[in-house]
Write a protein that holds these residues in place. Structure first.
Motif, PDB file in Angstrom:
ATOM      1  N   THR A 122       0.833  -1.202   0.000  1.00  0.00           N
ATOM      2  CA  THR A 122       0.000   0.000   0.000  1.00  0.00           C
ATOM      3  C   THR A 122       0.868   1.253   0.000  1.00  0.00           C
ATOM      4  O   THR A 122       0.620   2.204  -0.742  1.00  0.00           O
ATOM      5  N   ARG A 123       1.897   1.224   0.831  1.00  0.00           N
ATOM      6  CA  ARG A 123       2.825   2.357   0.891  1.00  0.00           C
ATOM      7  C   ARG A 123       3.405   2.690  -0.476  1.00  0.00           C
ATOM      8  O   ARG A 123       3.384   3.840  -0.910  1.00  0.00           O
ATOM      9  N   GLU A 124       3.902   1.656  -1.153  1.00  0.00           N
ATOM     10  CA  GLU A 124       4.505   1.871  -2.469  1.00  0.00           C
ATOM     11  C   GLU A 124       3.482   2.394  -3.473  1.00  0.00           C
ATOM     12  O   GLU A 124       3.774   3.284  -4.274  1.00  0.00           O
ATOM     13  N   GLN A 125       2.287   1.810  -3.412  1.00  0.00           N
ATOM     14  CA  GLN A 125       1.252   2.236  -4.357  1.00  0.00           C
ATOM     15  C   GLN A 125       0.872   3.690  -4.128  1.00  0.00           C
ATOM     16  O   GLN A 125       0.589   4.424  -5.073  1.00  0.00           O
ATOM     17  N   LEU A 126       0.856   4.073  -2.864  1.00  0.00           N
ATOM     18  CA  LEU A 126       0.565   5.478  -2.564  1.00  0.00           C
ATOM     19  C   LEU A 126       1.665   6.383  -3.111  1.00  0.00           C
ATOM     20  O   LEU A 126       1.391   7.431  -3.702  1.00  0.00           O
ATOM     21  N   LEU A 127       2.917   5.957  -2.921  1.00  0.00           N
ATOM     22  CA  LEU A 127       4.034   6.748  -3.432  1.00  0.00           C
ATOM     23  C   LEU A 127       3.965   6.861  -4.956  1.00  0.00           C
ATOM     24  O   LEU A 127       4.165   7.942  -5.522  1.00  0.00           O
ATOM     25  N   ASP A 128       3.653   5.736  -5.609  1.00  0.00           N
ATOM     26  CA  ASP A 128       3.554   5.762  -7.071  1.00  0.00           C
ATOM     27  C   ASP A 128       2.460   6.709  -7.547  1.00  0.00           C
ATOM     28  O   ASP A 128       2.665   7.525  -8.447  1.00  0.00           O
ATOM     29  N   LEU A 138       3.756  12.866   2.736  1.00  0.00           N
ATOM     30  CA  LEU A 138       3.763  12.022   1.533  1.00  0.00           C
ATOM     31  C   LEU A 138       4.669  12.613   0.458  1.00  0.00           C
ATOM     32  O   LEU A 138       5.479  11.901  -0.155  1.00  0.00           O
ATOM     33  N   LEU A 139       4.575  13.916   0.255  1.00  0.00           N
ATOM     34  CA  LEU A 139       5.436  14.576  -0.740  1.00  0.00           C
ATOM     35  C   LEU A 139       6.908  14.367  -0.400  1.00  0.00           C
ATOM     36  O   LEU A 139       7.723  14.048  -1.276  1.00  0.00           O
ATOM     37  N   GLN A 140       7.225  14.514   0.860  1.00  0.00           N
ATOM     38  CA  GLN A 140       8.616  14.340   1.272  1.00  0.00           C
ATOM     39  C   GLN A 140       9.094  12.910   1.002  1.00  0.00           C
ATOM     40  O   GLN A 140      10.210  12.699   0.512  1.00  0.00           O
ATOM     41  N   ALA A 141       8.229  11.947   1.303  1.00  0.00           N
ATOM     42  CA  ALA A 141       8.595  10.547   1.067  1.00  0.00           C
ATOM     43  C   ALA A 141       8.773  10.271  -0.423  1.00  0.00           C
ATOM     44  O   ALA A 141       9.668   9.523  -0.828  1.00  0.00           O
ATOM     45  N   VAL A 142       7.919  10.882  -1.237  1.00  0.00           N
ATOM     46  CA  VAL A 142       8.039  10.725  -2.690  1.00  0.00           C
ATOM     47  C   VAL A 142       9.412  11.195  -3.147  1.00  0.00           C
ATOM     48  O   VAL A 142      10.091  10.525  -3.933  1.00  0.00           O
ATOM     49  N   CYS A 143       9.833  12.339  -2.637  1.00  0.00           N
ATOM     50  CA  CYS A 143      11.126  12.900  -3.047  1.00  0.00           C
ATOM     51  C   CYS A 143      12.294  12.058  -2.536  1.00  0.00           C
ATOM     52  O   CYS A 143      13.231  11.757  -3.291  1.00  0.00           O
ATOM     53  N   ALA A 144      12.241  11.682  -1.272  1.00  0.00           N
ATOM     54  CA  ALA A 144      13.353  10.936  -0.680  1.00  0.00           C
ATOM     55  C   ALA A 144      13.539   9.599  -1.385  1.00  0.00           C
ATOM     56  O   ALA A 144      14.675   9.154  -1.610  1.00  0.00           O
ATOM     57  N   ARG A 145      12.453   8.957  -1.758  1.00  0.00           N
ATOM     58  CA  ARG A 145      12.554   7.645  -2.406  1.00  0.00           C
ATOM     59  C   ARG A 145      13.399   7.689  -3.673  1.00  0.00           C
ATOM     60  O   ARG A 145      14.142   6.751  -3.968  1.00  0.00           O
ATOM     61  N   ARG A 146      13.280   8.770  -4.430  1.00  0.00           N
ATOM     62  CA  ARG A 146      14.047   8.868  -5.691  1.00  0.00           C
ATOM     63  C   ARG A 146      15.388   9.553  -5.499  1.00  0.00           C
ATOM     64  O   ARG A 146      16.376   9.198  -6.142  1.00  0.00           O
ATOM     65  N   LEU A 147      15.412  10.591  -4.651  1.00  0.00           N
ATOM     66  CA  LEU A 147      16.626  11.400  -4.558  1.00  0.00           C
ATOM     67  C   LEU A 147      17.744  10.685  -3.823  1.00  0.00           C
ATOM     68  O   LEU A 147      18.926  10.914  -4.093  1.00  0.00           O
ATOM     69  N   LYS A 148      17.396   9.821  -2.897  1.00  0.00           N
ATOM     70  CA  LYS A 148      18.434   9.138  -2.134  1.00  0.00           C
ATOM     71  C   LYS A 148      19.308   8.260  -3.034  1.00  0.00           C
ATOM     72  O   LYS A 148      20.519   8.446  -3.070  1.00  0.00           O
ATOM     73  N   PHE A 183      27.510  13.894 -12.507  1.00  0.00           N
ATOM     74  CA  PHE A 183      26.390  14.607 -11.890  1.00  0.00           C
ATOM     75  C   PHE A 183      25.100  14.450 -12.687  1.00  0.00           C
ATOM     76  O   PHE A 183      24.021  14.270 -12.115  1.00  0.00           O
ATOM     77  N   LEU A 184      25.202  14.496 -14.002  1.00  0.00           N
ATOM     78  CA  LEU A 184      23.996  14.551 -14.848  1.00  0.00           C
ATOM     79  C   LEU A 184      23.495  13.187 -15.299  1.00  0.00           C
ATOM     80  O   LEU A 184      22.295  12.969 -15.426  1.00  0.00           O
ATOM     81  N   GLN A 185      24.430  12.279 -15.555  1.00  0.00           N
ATOM     82  CA  GLN A 185      24.018  10.976 -16.097  1.00  0.00           C
ATOM     83  C   GLN A 185      22.976  10.270 -15.199  1.00  0.00           C
ATOM     84  O   GLN A 185      21.953   9.799 -15.703  1.00  0.00           O
ATOM     85  N   PRO A 186      23.225  10.182 -13.890  1.00  0.00           N
ATOM     86  CA  PRO A 186      22.223   9.529 -13.035  1.00  0.00           C
ATOM     87  C   PRO A 186      20.851  10.204 -13.097  1.00  0.00           C
ATOM     88  O   PRO A 186      19.817   9.537 -13.016  1.00  0.00           O
ATOM     89  N   ALA A 187      20.847  11.515 -13.278  1.00  0.00           N
ATOM     90  CA  ALA A 187      19.566  12.221 -13.369  1.00  0.00           C
ATOM     91  C   ALA A 187      18.824  11.837 -14.641  1.00  0.00           C
ATOM     92  O   ALA A 187      17.600  11.654 -14.632  1.00  0.00           O
ATOM     93  N   PHE A 188      19.561  11.685 -15.728  1.00  0.00           N
ATOM     94  CA  PHE A 188      18.917  11.290 -16.986  1.00  0.00           C
ATOM     95  C   PHE A 188      18.471   9.830 -16.949  1.00  0.00           C
ATOM     96  O   PHE A 188      17.464   9.476 -17.561  1.00  0.00           O
ATOM     97  N   THR A 189      19.246   9.004 -16.261  1.00  0.00           N
ATOM     98  CA  THR A 189      18.802   7.618 -16.090  1.00  0.00           C
ATOM     99  C   THR A 189      17.501   7.580 -15.294  1.00  0.00           C
ATOM    100  O   THR A 189      16.545   6.883 -15.649  1.00  0.00           O
ATOM    101  N   MET A 190      17.461   8.366 -14.218  1.00  0.00           N
ATOM    102  CA  MET A 190      16.237   8.468 -13.422  1.00  0.00           C
ATOM    103  C   MET A 190      15.085   9.003 -14.267  1.00  0.00           C
ATOM    104  O   MET A 190      13.945   8.554 -14.136  1.00  0.00           O
ATOM    105  N   PHE A 191      15.393   9.932 -15.156  1.00  0.00           N
ATOM    106  CA  PHE A 191      14.350  10.497 -16.014  1.00  0.00           C
ATOM    107  C   PHE A 191      13.791   9.452 -16.975  1.00  0.00           C
ATOM    108  O   PHE A 191      12.607   9.439 -17.269  1.00  0.00           O
ATOM    109  N   ARG A 192      14.652   8.565 -17.436  1.00  0.00           N
ATOM    110  CA  ARG A 192      14.167   7.509 -18.319  1.00  0.00           C
ATOM    111  C   ARG A 192      13.238   6.560 -17.565  1.00  0.00           C
ATOM    112  O   ARG A 192      12.201   6.146 -18.067  1.00  0.00           O
ATOM    113  N   GLU A 193      13.621   6.255 -16.319  1.00  0.00           N
ATOM    114  CA  GLU A 193      12.832   5.292 -15.547  1.00  0.00           C
ATOM    115  C   GLU A 193      11.625   5.927 -14.854  1.00  0.00           C
ATOM    116  O   GLU A 193      10.587   5.281 -14.692  1.00  0.00           O
ATOM    117  N   HIS A 194      11.777   7.160 -14.423  1.00  0.00           N
ATOM    118  CA  HIS A 194      10.680   7.831 -13.699  1.00  0.00           C
ATOM    119  C   HIS A 194      10.566   9.284 -14.141  1.00  0.00           C
ATOM    120  O   HIS A 194      10.849  10.201 -13.361  1.00  0.00           O
TER     121      HIS A 194
END
Lengths: 216, 216
Positions: free
Chosen positions: A5-11, A51-61, A90-101
């Motif tokens: 449920t937690r993950e689904q809420l984050l998604d 919830l917003l904070q958790a959404v951010c932390a899940r990806r940014l960490k 610095f940028l490559q991981p961000a673009f990889t994240m952009f492709r996935e999310h």
DNA sequence: GTCTATAGGTGGATAGAC
DNA sequence: GTCTATCCACCTATAGAC
């Protein structure tokens, strides 16, 4: 199925926050979209902002962890790192994240220039301090001439440029309909590295104007 | 005092939209702050979104007019315009506007990467098409080597960098507390021109990857 | 043009049963 | 952990008197 449920809420929150904006996405929309009940957000995250904070932390960490790892490698190498390599770390991981999310990176870009009250939440529990520390350790080696002040702003300019790469611009399609197509993500990454490396290397034409506070 | 109420509403909306976000600023907050009655927004602008559009048009119309005038001057000159001059014609009016109405430029920056539903409103009645036309006329003269696709994205990168200059970054103060001060606006303008001119002039290292759609 | 009053709806958060 | 029911503050927009 608590974890589920937690993950689904984050998604669901990530998607809706990104598509409609944080404020425009109600807790009811989010829980409905996640197939959970109305009270689930408050149970799992305390509040909508939690919830917003958790959404951010899940990806940014993990994103920052990958960036930091790349920069540590460059910092430990004996030779001076090439500017393009630092930028890529610095940028490559961000673009990889952009492709996935892509939704998250668009949300992140919007939060970046959002009113202050929201910005403060985003960076909690994301190891951003360490990321900045590594940038401040590696960049001056590749650009010994530049002041810390100069580098600071230029890195942020690149972050702003990255945001545009992820969100597109309002002009696109509106002002140049059909003439300019959206490039693939790898092309945009290379484009941004070229642009950013040149911008970082620029020789200031106004050195004399620099403020007293501009040290180092 | 119809004109006066209208202006006061625009002023209040500009400030509140910028400080709290569009969605977070209620029509009641705006009318109260403007010293008008609750129904005034709907009477004068039809709706809250009509008010937002009017807020944007009021600033963007003269801003773009100034930019276009500067670019026309450069386009009419016999010699090839310097890249820095083109950038200055584009950026200087924005920084002047930022000095006079920082709230608006921050709002504008936020709307730039906001979800699509809001972006479409911003550019109505702002002569943005003509501005783009002038950029497409002047920039290739100073940068004959670059493709239109390349120039398009690099100009947008600069717009993203400009947004950061106006909004600051979430990191500022948070991650580099006290170490990096905010520069004065004229310094930031020169900083951005240096950075942007270098970025625009960058030689692409990935030309071979350019897409077929990438013409001119 | 300005105002009050209100319609008609949605918001986040919680209490308390299961 | 999950659910229903509900509180009540707040929202935009409008009707209609002045």
């Amino acid at each position: 199925m608590a974890q589920d449920t937690r993950e689904q809420l984050l998604d669901a929150a990530e998607r809706l926050f990104s598509e409609r904006g944080v404020r425009a996405s109600s807790v009811r929309d989010i829980t409905r979209s996640a197939g959970a009940n109305t009270a689930a957000v408050n149970y799992h995250f305390g509040s909508k902002l939690g919830l917003l904070q958790a959404v951010c932390a899940r990806r940014l960490k993990p994103l920052n962890a990958e960036r930091i790892a790349g920069l540590v490698l460059l910092a430990e190498a004996p030779e001076t790192p090439r500017l393009e390599c630092i930028l890529r770390a610095f940028l490559q991981p961000a673009f990889t994240m952009f492709r996935e999310h892509p939704e998250f990176m668009r949300l992140f870009a919007a939060l970046h220039v959002a009113p202050d009250n929201m910005r403060s939440l985003v960076y909690r529990n994301t190891d951003s301090e360490q990321l900045v520390r590594m940038l401040r350790k590696t960049l001056p080696r590749a650009l010994p001439e530049a002041s810390a002040q100069e580098l600071f702003w230029r890195v942020h300019f690149i972050v702003g440029a990255m945001s545009i790469a992820f969100t597109g611009s309002p002009d696109i399609g509106l002002l140049s309909a059909g003439e300019v197509a959206r490039d693939s993500d790898p092309v945009m990454l290379e484009r941004l590295i070229d642009f950013g490396a040149a911008g970082l290397s620029a020789i200031p034409a106004f050195e004399a104007l620099a403020l007293p506070g501009d040290s180092r």
